[in-house]
Design a protein around this motif. Structure first.
Motif, PDB file in Angstrom:
ATOM      1  N   ILE A   1      19.924  13.023  20.955  1.00  0.00           N
ATOM      2  CA  ILE A   1      19.423  12.112  20.860  1.00  0.00           C
ATOM      3  C   ILE A   1      19.970  10.480  20.224  1.00  0.00           C
ATOM      4  N   ALA A   2      21.042  10.770  19.627  1.00  0.00           N
ATOM      5  CA  ALA A   2      21.753   9.793  19.004  1.00  0.00           C
ATOM      6  C   ALA A   2      22.042   8.604  20.482  1.00  0.00           C
ATOM      7  N   ASP A   3      22.010   9.289  21.438  1.00  0.00           N
ATOM      8  CA  ASP A   3      23.132   8.462  22.806  1.00  0.00           C
ATOM      9  C   ASP A   3      21.387   7.449  23.499  1.00  0.00           C
ATOM     10  N   VAL A   4      20.110   7.600  23.268  1.00  0.00           N
ATOM     11  CA  VAL A   4      19.108   7.008  23.483  1.00  0.00           C
ATOM     12  C   VAL A   4      19.246   5.643  23.750  1.00  0.00           C
ATOM     13  N   ASP A   5      18.637   4.574  24.352  1.00  0.00           N
ATOM     14  CA  ASP A   5      18.715   3.465  23.824  1.00  0.00           C
ATOM     15  C   ASP A   5      17.818   3.033  22.858  1.00  0.00           C
ATOM     16  N   ASP A   6      18.318   2.088  22.389  1.00  0.00           N
ATOM     17  CA  ASP A   6      17.815   1.281  20.882  1.00  0.00           C
ATOM     18  C   ASP A   6      15.928   1.648  21.309  1.00  0.00           C
ATOM     19  N   ASP A   7      15.671   0.860  22.793  1.00  0.00           N
ATOM     20  CA  ASP A   7      14.064   0.532  22.999  1.00  0.00           C
ATOM     21  C   ASP A   7      14.057   1.510  23.301  1.00  0.00           C
ATOM     22  N   VAL A   8      14.402   2.710  23.296  1.00  0.00           N
ATOM     23  CA  VAL A   8      13.172   4.242  23.637  1.00  0.00           C
ATOM     24  C   VAL A   8      13.181   4.967  22.360  1.00  0.00           C
ATOM     25  N   GLN A   9      11.619   5.252  22.267  1.00  0.00           N
ATOM     26  CA  GLN A   9      11.498   6.534  21.300  1.00  0.00           C
ATOM     27  C   GLN A   9      11.893   8.061  21.611  1.00  0.00           C
ATOM     28  N   VAL A  10      12.384   8.321  20.436  1.00  0.00           N
ATOM     29  CA  VAL A  10      12.047  10.126  20.691  1.00  0.00           C
ATOM     30  C   VAL A  10      11.208  10.010  19.525  1.00  0.00           C
ATOM     31  N   PHE A  11       9.927  11.061  19.955  1.00  0.00           N
ATOM     32  CA  PHE A  11       9.157  11.874  18.411  1.00  0.00           C
ATOM     33  C   PHE A  11       9.050  12.649  18.514  1.00  0.00           C
ATOM     34  N   ILE A  12       9.711  13.653  17.825  1.00  0.00           N
ATOM     35  CA  ILE A  12       9.708  14.713  17.173  1.00  0.00           C
ATOM     36  C   ILE A  12       7.771  15.123  17.188  1.00  0.00           C
TER      37      ILE A  12
ATOM     38  N   ALA B   1     -12.931  13.291  17.844  1.00  0.00           N
ATOM     39  CA  ALA B   1     -12.011  11.706  16.840  1.00  0.00           C
ATOM     40  C   ALA B   1     -10.798  11.714  16.428  1.00  0.00           C
ATOM     41  N   ARG B   2     -10.379  11.375  17.354  1.00  0.00           N
ATOM     42  CA  ARG B   2      -8.637  10.942  17.078  1.00  0.00           C
ATOM     43  C   ARG B   2      -8.037  10.813  17.469  1.00  0.00           C
ATOM     44  N   PHE B   3      -7.144  10.825  17.837  1.00  0.00           N
ATOM     45  CA  PHE B   3      -5.767  10.333  18.316  1.00  0.00           C
ATOM     46  C   PHE B   3      -5.663  11.213  19.427  1.00  0.00           C
ATOM     47  N   GLY B   4      -5.079  10.867  20.808  1.00  0.00           N
ATOM     48  CA  GLY B   4      -5.001  11.955  21.385  1.00  0.00           C
ATOM     49  C   GLY B   4      -3.685  12.253  21.307  1.00  0.00           C
ATOM     50  N   ASP B   5      -2.823  13.038  21.254  1.00  0.00           N
ATOM     51  CA  ASP B   5      -1.426  13.463  21.181  1.00  0.00           C
ATOM     52  C   ASP B   5      -0.869  14.349  22.716  1.00  0.00           C
ATOM     53  N   PRO B   6      -0.502  14.219  23.587  1.00  0.00           N
ATOM     54  CA  PRO B   6       0.814  13.042  23.352  1.00  0.00           C
ATOM     55  C   PRO B   6       0.187  11.343  23.451  1.00  0.00           C
TER      56      PRO B   6
ATOM     57  N   LEU C   1       0.609  -1.201   0.055  1.00  0.00           N
ATOM     58  CA  LEU C   1      -0.100   0.237   0.511  1.00  0.00           C
ATOM     59  C   LEU C   1       1.717   1.642  -0.213  1.00  0.00           C
ATOM     60  N   ASN C   2       0.701   2.219  -0.897  1.00  0.00           N
ATOM     61  CA  ASN C   2       1.271   3.852  -1.396  1.00  0.00           C
ATOM     62  C   ASN C   2       0.419   4.283   0.418  1.00  0.00           C
ATOM     63  N   VAL C   3       0.801   5.188   1.013  1.00  0.00           N
ATOM     64  CA  VAL C   3       0.242   5.570   2.648  1.00  0.00           C
ATOM     65  C   VAL C   3       0.568   6.894   2.255  1.00  0.00           C
ATOM     66  N   LEU C   4      -1.225   8.150   2.570  1.00  0.00           N
ATOM     67  CA  LEU C   4      -0.378   8.990   2.561  1.00  0.00           C
ATOM     68  C   LEU C   4      -0.906   9.764   4.367  1.00  0.00           C
ATOM     69  N   LEU C   5       0.074   9.933   5.658  1.00  0.00           N
ATOM     70  CA  LEU C   5      -0.656  10.035   6.186  1.00  0.00           C
ATOM     71  C   LEU C   5      -0.347  11.747   6.592  1.00  0.00           C
ATOM     72  N   LEU C   6      -1.849  12.772   7.445  1.00  0.00           N
ATOM     73  CA  LEU C   6      -1.690  13.909   7.080  1.00  0.00           C
ATOM     74  C   LEU C   6      -1.008  14.323   8.217  1.00  0.00           C
ATOM     75  N   GLY C   7      -0.650  15.389   8.375  1.00  0.00           N
ATOM     76  CA  GLY C   7       0.095  15.769   9.650  1.00  0.00           C
ATOM     77  C   GLY C   7       1.693  16.266   9.961  1.00  0.00           C
ATOM     78  N   SER C   8       2.103  16.940  11.416  1.00  0.00           N
ATOM     79  CA  SER C   8       2.764  16.861  11.892  1.00  0.00           C
ATOM     80  C   SER C   8       3.546  17.071  13.279  1.00  0.00           C
ATOM     81  N   GLY C   9       2.965  17.032  13.837  1.00  0.00           N
ATOM     82  CA  GLY C   9       3.382  16.275  15.181  1.00  0.00           C
ATOM     83  C   GLY C   9       4.074  15.691  15.774  1.00  0.00           C
ATOM     84  N   GLY C  10       4.663  15.021  17.324  1.00  0.00           N
ATOM     85  CA  GLY C  10       5.069  13.644  17.874  1.00  0.00           C
ATOM     86  C   GLY C  10       3.815  12.518  17.872  1.00  0.00           C
ATOM     87  N   ARG C  11       2.847  13.238  17.493  1.00  0.00           N
ATOM     88  CA  ARG C  11       1.143  12.049  17.070  1.00  0.00           C
ATOM     89  C   ARG C  11       2.198  11.328  15.850  1.00  0.00           C
TER      90      ARG C  11
END
Ligand code: GLY
Length: 429
Positions: A354-365, A289-294, A3-13
């Protein structure tokens, strides 16, 4: 062919959603409009397309040959982007403008809840400031004054007394603080308890609940100071006892989705009721009517199933065929914000570590951009550090250990995200 997916938005969510979609075996290509510095590493950001312009989005779907459009924020839903895309024959995840009215009009949501028996604090709607003023003077006590329409999360004023309520009415209705969104207001009883966010996927009929989560909306520790877009979040709340959790799922989420279907506006997408757990049980203070952020940022790492499979099933009204599984781990997200947030902020500051965080930790911009290869702050909420572990204490420790590795001048964050996860409820006034 994937599938080609188009996602709209620009937040951490949207970074979190893009991260999970990018892991899907169903994916061919991912496009994000407009995206951010985080999504740029996961797919292709598309500039020059306003997510709230249905025709521009529809044209973009042709350019990227989208097989699925995913909309996760309120304004594009209220603008009718899903309607335009679906009318052009492209499957889309998100609610139609008519179904999203549950978020973009508080009066509509209150009426729906009253008619379907969803427990709520809902009160009357006013279009005349004099009548609203007379009403709050008559009540005399604490109330909540809400702009009826979308107001960037700022249209809600919690008032301790009638004088504060009159000031809030004047700001919204006489001074235009929220523009057209505040020409109509609702006045609600003030509730006491603890807030919890419910989230569920739906295709209009079938409902698949997500774990519960708790946002931390105030800027300072102890939940004091001005409201923000959310300074951190945890899931799941162990203070939420199973009976109350079940009451939320059945008498709030499932009842609201059934009521929308009955009135011919089937709700497909993510339904996210904001709930106050009070002495008299759970009661809704808003429905989104959407996912909460954060919230999305701590929930999606707990999703065991493939997100794209779930989104595609919702878009094709076949969610009944899909099981949605979650892991039991605790998940904690700590937002790092710019100096001055939620007021005016300084931006353009170098983000390091950011490059120093653990591999299993997420950093959402959220509010950061890449300039000449360097990551610079560009907004109020800059990023969110998210960690999972078997216990809430371990998830908190892991999140904060990694927060300490990330630096930018003036960074501010709360030190108490997750502290209430196991704290018994009190209903103090
Ligand atoms: N967590 C607050 C919101 O997404 O509206």
């Amino acid at each position: 062919m994937g599938l080609n997916v188009l996602l709209l938005g620009s937040g951490g969510r949207e970074h979190a959603i893009a991260w999970r979609i990018s892991q899907s075996p169903l994916l061919s290509r991912l496009w994000i409009a407009p995206g951010n510095a985080g999504t740029a590493d996961l797919g292709e950001n598309v500039s020059g397309v306003s997510p709230t312009d249905p025709e521009a989005v529809r044209r973009c779907t042709e350019e990227v040959r989208a097989d699925l459009v995913v909309v996760s924020s309120d304004d594009p839903l209220a603008a009718g982007v899903i309607d335009a895309v679906v009318a052009a024959g492209i499957p889309a995840f998100g609610s139609t403008r008519a179904a999203a009215e549950i978020e973009w009009s508080k009066a509509f949501a209150n009426d729906l809840m009253a008619r379907s028996g969803v427990p709520t604090s809902a009160g009357p709607t006013f279009e005349d400031p004099d009548e609203a003023t007379a009403y709050v003077r008559h009540l005399g006590g604490p109330v909540v004054v809400k702009a009826d329409g979308l107001a960037l999360g700022k249209g809600v004023t919690v008032c301790d007394n009638a004088d504060e309520a009159v000031a809030a009415i004047d700001a919204a209705m006489r001074e235009g603080a929220f523009g057209a969104s505040g020409t109509r207001i609702v006045i609600e009883e003030r509730m006491y308890g603890r807030e919890v966010s419910g989230h569920a996927f739906s295709d209009g009929i079938t409902v698949r609940h997500m774990p519960f989560s708790c946002d931390h909306k105030r800027i300072f520790d102890g939940n004091v100071g001005p409201n923000t877009g959310g300074m951190g979040v945890y899931a799941p709340p162990t203070w939420l006892v199973p009976d109350t959790a079940e009451a939320i799922r059945t008498t709030i989420t499932e009842r609201a989705i059934a009521a929308m279907a009955e009135m011919g506006r089937p709700f497909a997408g993510v339904l996210y009721p904001g709930i106050m757990v009070t002495e008299t049980g759970p009661r809704v203070f808003e429905i989104n009517a959407r996912f909460g952020d954060p919230e999305a940022q701590v929930l999606l790492p707990k999703l065991r199933s493939d997100l794209l499979t779930v989104l595609d099933a919702c878009a094709h009204q076949r969610l009944a065929d899909v099981e949605v599984e979650w892991d039991d781990r605790a998940s904690v997200g700590v937002v790092m914000a710019s100096e001055g947030y939620p007021g005016p902020t300084q931006t353009g500051r170098l983000i390091e570590g950011i490059a120093d965080v653990d591999d299993d930790v997420q950093v959402f911009i959220a509010g950061a951009k890449r300039v000449d290869g360097r990551l610079l702050t560009s907004g109020g909420r800059v990023l969110c550090v998210v960690a999972q572990a078997d216990t809430m204490e371990a998830a908190q420790a892991k999140a904060y250990d990694n927060v300490a590795r990330i630096h930018f001048e003036g960074a501010q964050y709360r030190r108490d995200i997750g502290d209430t996860a196991a704290l018994p409820l009190e209903f103090a006034r």
